[in-house]
Design a protein around this motif. Structure first.
Motif, short mmCIF file in Angstrom:
data_model
loop_
_atom_site.label_atom_id
_atom_site.label_comp_id
_atom_site.label_asym_id
_atom_site.label_seq_id
_atom_site.Cartn_x
_atom_site.Cartn_y
_atom_site.Cartn_z
N GLN A 186 -14.35 54.62 -46.63
CA GLN A 186 -14.99 55.89 -46.29
C GLN A 186 -15.44 55.90 -44.82
O GLN A 186 -15.34 56.92 -44.14
CB GLN A 186 -16.18 56.18 -47.20
CG GLN A 186 -16.83 57.53 -46.96
CD GLN A 186 -15.87 58.68 -47.20
OE1 GLN A 186 -15.22 58.77 -48.24
NE2 GLN A 186 -15.76 59.59 -46.22
N ALA A 187 -15.92 54.78 -44.33
CA ALA A 187 -16.32 54.69 -42.92
C ALA A 187 -15.11 54.94 -42.01
O ALA A 187 -15.23 55.62 -40.98
CB ALA A 187 -16.94 53.33 -42.63
N ARG A 188 -13.95 54.44 -42.40
CA ARG A 188 -12.73 54.69 -41.62
C ARG A 188 -12.34 56.16 -41.69
O ARG A 188 -11.88 56.74 -40.70
CB ARG A 188 -11.60 53.79 -42.10
CG ARG A 188 -11.85 52.32 -41.78
CD ARG A 188 -10.75 51.43 -42.30
NE ARG A 188 -9.51 51.70 -41.58
CZ ARG A 188 -8.32 51.25 -41.99
NH1 ARG A 188 -8.22 50.52 -43.07
NH2 ARG A 188 -7.23 51.53 -41.30
N ILE A 189 -12.53 56.76 -42.87
CA ILE A 189 -12.25 58.19 -43.02
C ILE A 189 -13.16 58.99 -42.10
O ILE A 189 -12.70 59.90 -41.39
CB ILE A 189 -12.44 58.63 -44.49
CG1 ILE A 189 -11.36 58.01 -45.38
CG2 ILE A 189 -12.45 60.16 -44.60
CD1 ILE A 189 -11.62 58.17 -46.87
N ASP A 190 -14.43 58.66 -42.07
CA ASP A 190 -15.39 59.38 -41.23
C ASP A 190 -15.02 59.27 -39.76
O ASP A 190 -15.10 60.27 -39.02
CB ASP A 190 -16.81 58.86 -41.47
CG ASP A 190 -17.31 59.13 -42.89
OD1 ASP A 190 -16.72 59.98 -43.59
OD2 ASP A 190 -18.29 58.47 -43.30
N ARG A 191 -14.60 58.09 -39.33
CA ARG A 191 -14.18 57.91 -37.92
C ARG A 191 -12.95 58.76 -37.62
O ARG A 191 -12.88 59.42 -36.59
CB ARG A 191 -13.88 56.44 -37.63
CG ARG A 191 -15.13 55.59 -37.50
CD ARG A 191 -14.83 54.22 -36.93
NE ARG A 191 -14.52 54.38 -35.50
CZ ARG A 191 -13.60 53.66 -34.85
NH1 ARG A 191 -12.93 52.72 -35.47
NH2 ARG A 191 -13.38 53.86 -33.58
N ALA A 192 -11.97 58.71 -38.52
CA ALA A 192 -10.74 59.47 -38.29
C ALA A 192 -11.03 60.97 -38.30
O ALA A 192 -10.49 61.72 -37.47
CB ALA A 192 -9.70 59.12 -39.35
N ALA A 193 -11.90 61.41 -39.19
CA ALA A 193 -12.27 62.83 -39.25
C ALA A 193 -12.95 63.29 -37.96
O ALA A 193 -12.85 64.45 -37.57
CB ALA A 193 -13.17 63.10 -40.45
N ALA A 194 -13.59 62.35 -37.27
CA ALA A 194 -14.23 62.65 -35.98
C ALA A 194 -13.25 62.48 -34.82
O ALA A 194 -13.65 62.56 -33.66
CB ALA A 194 -15.45 61.74 -35.79
N GLY A 195 -11.99 62.22 -35.13
CA GLY A 195 -10.98 62.06 -34.08
C GLY A 195 -11.03 60.72 -33.39
O GLY A 195 -10.58 60.57 -32.26
N GLN A 196 -11.56 59.70 -34.07
CA GLN A 196 -11.71 58.38 -33.49
C GLN A 196 -10.88 57.35 -34.26
O GLN A 196 -10.60 57.53 -35.44
CB GLN A 196 -13.18 57.96 -33.51
CG GLN A 196 -14.08 58.88 -32.73
CD GLN A 196 -15.54 58.54 -32.95
OE1 GLN A 196 -15.90 57.76 -33.81
NE2 GLN A 196 -16.41 59.16 -32.15
#
Length: 128
Positions: free
Chosen positions: A95-105
């Protein structure tokens, strides 16, 4: 003789479509060359359509179109699928990786594929 496997970047609209495109580039219509990241890495290691005793090159034409299609939105989609299959103890990290990707990171699906090719077949990727 060097074999050249061509990926037409505009045809790569998702990771699922990448598996079809690379499979056909290497092994012809309906060909297989992995349907997940681990299988793709195994295929690049030889014995699944790549010449065992000859050079090959993967020529990724119009790779910028693929880079856009396999960007952060596709990364979020893939990571959500991974999270849903993950052991409960691993879901927070995914989920932390999802959150980063969703933020364009962070790295994208495109980055994952390039990294695998460069690791398993160093010097054999041409981005055009």
């Amino acid at each position: 003789m060097t074999a050249t496997y061509v990926i037409e970047g505009r045809e790569v609209t998702s990771l699922d479509r990448f598996w079809q495109v690379i499979g056909e580039a290497v092994n012809g219509p309906g060909g297989y060359f992995g349907t997940n990241l681990d299988a793709f890495a195994d295929c690049l290691s030889g014995g699944f359509g790549t010449p065992d005793d000859a050079d090959f090159v993967i020529e990724w034409r119009d790779h910028e179109a693929s880079r856009r299609a396999l960007g952060h939105a596709e990364t979020v989609r893939q990571l959500r699928l991974r999270r849903d299959r993950a052991h409960p103890a691993n879901r927070t990290a995914v989920q932390a990786r999802i959150d980063r990707a969703a933020a364009g990171q962070g790295p994208t699906v495109f980055d994952w594929l390039v990294e695998i090719i460069e690791e398993k077949a160093p010097g054999r990727l041409r981005l055009e």
